[in-house]
Scaffold this active site. Structure first.
Site, PDB file in Angstrom:
ATOM      1  N   CYS A 119       0.904  -1.384   0.244  1.00 49.10           N
ATOM      2  CA  CYS A 119      -0.126  -0.035   0.127  1.00 49.10           C
ATOM      3  C   CYS A 119       0.682   1.500   0.082  1.00 49.10           C
ATOM      4  O   CYS A 119       0.342   2.126  -1.377  1.00 49.10           O
ATOM      5  CB  CYS A 119      -1.283   0.210   0.519  1.00 49.10           C
ATOM      6  SG  CYS A 119      -0.464  -0.743   2.748  1.00 49.10           S
ATOM      7  N   HIS A 173      -1.331   7.191   4.655  1.00 52.85           N
ATOM      8  CA  HIS A 173      -0.290   6.509   4.449  1.00 52.85           C
ATOM      9  C   HIS A 173       0.961   7.042   3.810  1.00 52.85           C
ATOM     10  O   HIS A 173       1.203   5.779   3.994  1.00 52.85           O
ATOM     11  CB  HIS A 173      -1.280   5.224   3.681  1.00 52.85           C
ATOM     12  CG  HIS A 173      -0.972   4.500   4.939  1.00 52.85           C
ATOM     13  ND1 HIS A 173      -1.039   2.076   4.205  1.00 52.85           N
ATOM     14  CD2 HIS A 173      -0.867   3.892   6.360  1.00 52.85           C
ATOM     15  CE1 HIS A 173      -0.431   1.898   5.239  1.00 52.85           C
ATOM     16  NE2 HIS A 173      -0.497   2.485   6.299  1.00 52.85           N
ATOM     17  N   ASP A 186      -4.402  -0.374  -4.867  1.00 54.12           N
ATOM     18  CA  ASP A 186      -3.332  -0.200  -5.184  1.00 54.12           C
ATOM     19  C   ASP A 186      -2.519  -1.095  -4.692  1.00 54.12           C
ATOM     20  O   ASP A 186      -0.984  -1.060  -4.808  1.00 54.12           O
ATOM     21  CB  ASP A 186      -2.710   1.066  -3.625  1.00 54.12           C
ATOM     22  CG  ASP A 186      -3.891  -0.087  -2.611  1.00 54.12           C
ATOM     23  OD1 ASP A 186      -4.594  -1.187  -2.364  1.00 54.12           O
ATOM     24  OD2 ASP A 186      -3.654   0.620  -1.199  1.00 54.12           O
TER      25      ASP A 186
END
Length: 483
Positions: A39, A102, A249
């Site tokens: 990710c 993230h 992703d």
């Protein structure tokens, strides 16, 4: 989400009518890739147009290890990187991220420090619940300040899988689009939902509605949300001025299958691996009045292309002071052209494989270690291919394993080293690798150091909510990355 999760890509239960309709009205990309089988690095690549090994989203703590941004990571997106929203800002765009960021959670890595004007979502994934003593629950932000934490203020029921987060993220998207349309403001919306990441969740009205279990429920809710966003653009009369792209992703996480994992279609393995199942993604471009309806492209595409393509749409040039790996897909999307380009499959600091045309050469193979595998961690369940899905890191730099993905999309039958076809294809790909390595200046690795003191103990705004927690003493250590 996996390549095989959408009806348009052949998923047999046909539970994604809105994404299938999006494909029917737009362009389906059958050969579209993420930049990493995990990710955080793939998100960094999408927003910078650069491979993770260039933008710093990798580790050197172990050879060919996947690494991401857990709560205790010290690093994040470097200031030296130019993100898509920073560049669009200069062209007068208003930029919003909804959902999972993230790319680091310390203040200097905050999305509003890197070109976004607005944020509703979380710096990390929705893991937990934690005890707020050894490990804090993950915060959700509105712009600069946290508005609560997962499992406390934003409930996720791990028994039933119920959570209304996708509905919150949908409403945020609709409201943002309405606001920009009414002020005639060009906008960039990065809608980064995470319902299909284990622990999988869905809203009450979607629970139990899929033939594919809880994961299918989550996919159905995402599909429904995409349909509502596209309909909203049409009702506001701005669909012909709005370019929309849907992708993922990384491939479906087969480690959490069958109840919480998706489908990578005919492809080998899944998330965490550089086999096709880990990095080939569902991808759809939609732009009514511009993209011919029902188009299908075999262009080799990458999430990094969304950087260059978006800049092109905004009338901007990519930065010339750094290597950009993404290409402008507009000639592909608008004129049906095919651009010759390779795809590089990285795992951490290692170039694992390269695709050119229909040939894919593996320079290293590895699924995961025997030690991890013996604990039940399997990224290729039911898909063992002798000499290919290896549990030790196998080097093939002198004699790459070569597959023809047209005849063998599942990477099961390596071509004979002695064949003329092998010699010709490997010679061509070797030239591309040499060229690539000659321009490669690795970024400073951001995913090497972990420290419990930098976790989400006291995010901005915690004092207003009475949710500040005491951080432990700083104790930086090398992060451990088993895969």
């Amino acid at each position: 989400m996996g390549w095989g999760d959408l009806g348009a890509f052949g998923e047999p239960s046909k539970e994604t009518p809105n994404l299938d309709q999006m494909a029917a009205e737009g362009m389906l990309f059958l050969d579209f890739y993420t930049a990493s089988p995990l990710c955080s690095p793939s998100r960094a690549a999408l927003l910078t147009g650069r491979l993770p090994v260039r933008n710093g989203f990798y580790t050197t703590n172990g050879h060919a290890r996947n690494a991401y941004t857990p709560q205790d990571i010290v690093g994040g997106i470097p200031d030296s990187e130019l993100l898509l929203p920073e560049l669009l800002k200069k062209a007068g765009y208003t930029n919003k991220i909804i959902g999972k960021w993230h790319l680091g959670h310390r203040p200097q890595f905050h999305p509003l420090q890197h070109g976004f004007h607005e944020w509703f979502g979380s710096p990390n994934c929705h893991f937990g619940p934690y005890d707020n003593r050894e490990r804090p629950n993950i915060p959700l932000y509105r712009d600069w300040e946290m508005v609560g934490r997962y499992y406390e203020d934003f409930k996720i029921d791990l028994k039933t899988g119920e959570a209304n987060l996708t509905q919150l993220y949908l409403q945020e998207a609709l409201d943002f689009i309405s606001k920009q349309q009414s002020s005639q403001q060009p906008f960039f919306l990065y809608w980064a939902i995470d319902a299909t990441h284990a622990p999988v969740y869905a809203s009450k009205q979607f629970l139990g509605t899929s033939q594919r279990g809880l994961y299918g429920d989550a996919v159905r809710e995402i599909d429904d949300s995409v349909g509502k966003i596209l309909k909203h653009l049409q009702q506001l009369g701005i669909s012909e001025n709005t370019f929309v792209f849907f992708t993922s992703d990384n491939g479906a996480a087969l480690i959490s299958a069958p109840t919480q994992g998706g489908s990578n279609g005919p492809f080998l393995c899944g998330k965490q691996t550089t086999f096709e199942g880990g990095m080939r993604e569902p991808a759809i471009a939609w732009w009514p009045g511009h993209i011919p309806a029902g188009a299908v492209s075999h262009q080799l595409g990458s999430v990094m292309d969304l950087f260059s393509t978006s800049l092109s749409l905004a009338g901007l040039q990519p930065p010339s002071d750094r290597q950009i790996d993404g290409i402008d897909l507009l000639p592909v999307i608008l004129q049906g052209k095919l651009i010759d380009r390779p795809i590089f499959y990285y795992r951490g600091n290692e170039l694992m494989a390269v695709r050119a045309g229909l040939y894919k050469a593996h320079y290293w193979t590895w699924s995961n270690s025997w030690e991890e595998h013996s604990k039940g961690i399997d990224f290729c369940p039911g898909q063992s291919v002798a000499g290919v899905t290896t549990h030790t890191q196998e080097e093939h730099t002198h004699l790459p394993l070569l597959f023809h993905l047209g005849r063998d999309p599942g990477e099961k039958y390596p071509l004979s080293f002695a064949s003329e076809e092998y010699q010709r294809a490997v010679e061509h790909i070797s030239g591309l690798v040499q060229q690539h390595k000659a321009t490669l200046v690795p970024g400073q690795p951001q995913l090497n150091v972990c420290d419990q003191a930098v976790m989400n103990w006291s995010p901005p705004g915690c004092e207003k909510l009475g949710k500040c927690l005491k951080a432990p003493e700083s104790d930086p250590k090398k992060c451990s990355w088993p895969h």
